[in-house]
Design a protein around this motif. Structure first.
Motif: not given
Length: 109
Positions: A34-56
């Motif tokens: 189990v690995f965990e990736l920590w990354a940061y976005v500029a705005h909370p509204f970007s979080e779901l899009r960033a997670i989607d892009q990371i996962n894909r």
């Protein structure tokens, strides 16, 4: 693993460069590491899009690197008769009640 995950972060413009993304090896799972990736976005509204892009992208990179994610396999068996139930040690109260009802209805006839 770290190289793949951090490389994916480099490709996603929604992620901030500072603080820089990090990969943590959290634990040994049942059939996994189990690995965990920590990354940061500029705005909370970007979080779901960033997670989607990371996962894909992680999925694609794992596929390219022939990394297979193990999924548990389950086997389900259906017992055909009461004899199978007895043979497999699955005799329970429900089975006893069903048998008793059957015997009682035969005795009434």
């Amino acid at each position: 693993m770290d190289n793949i995950l951090l490389g994916v972060c480099d490709e996603i413009p929604l992620l901030l460069d500072s603080p820089s993304p990090r990969v943590m090896f959290r634990e040994f799972g049942d059939s996994s590491l189990v690995f965990e990736l920590w990354a940061y976005v500029a705005h909370p509204f970007s979080e779901l899009r960033a997670i989607d892009q990371i996962n894909r992208l992680v999925y694609d990179e794992f596929d390219d690197a022939d990394i297979v994610i193990p999924f548990p396999r389950r086997e389900i068996s259906f017992l055909d008769s009461e004899q199978d139930v007895l043979h497999n040690g699955l005799w329970n109260e429900h089975t006893m009640r069903r048998q008793n009802r059957s015997q009682m209805s035969q005795a009434i006839k």
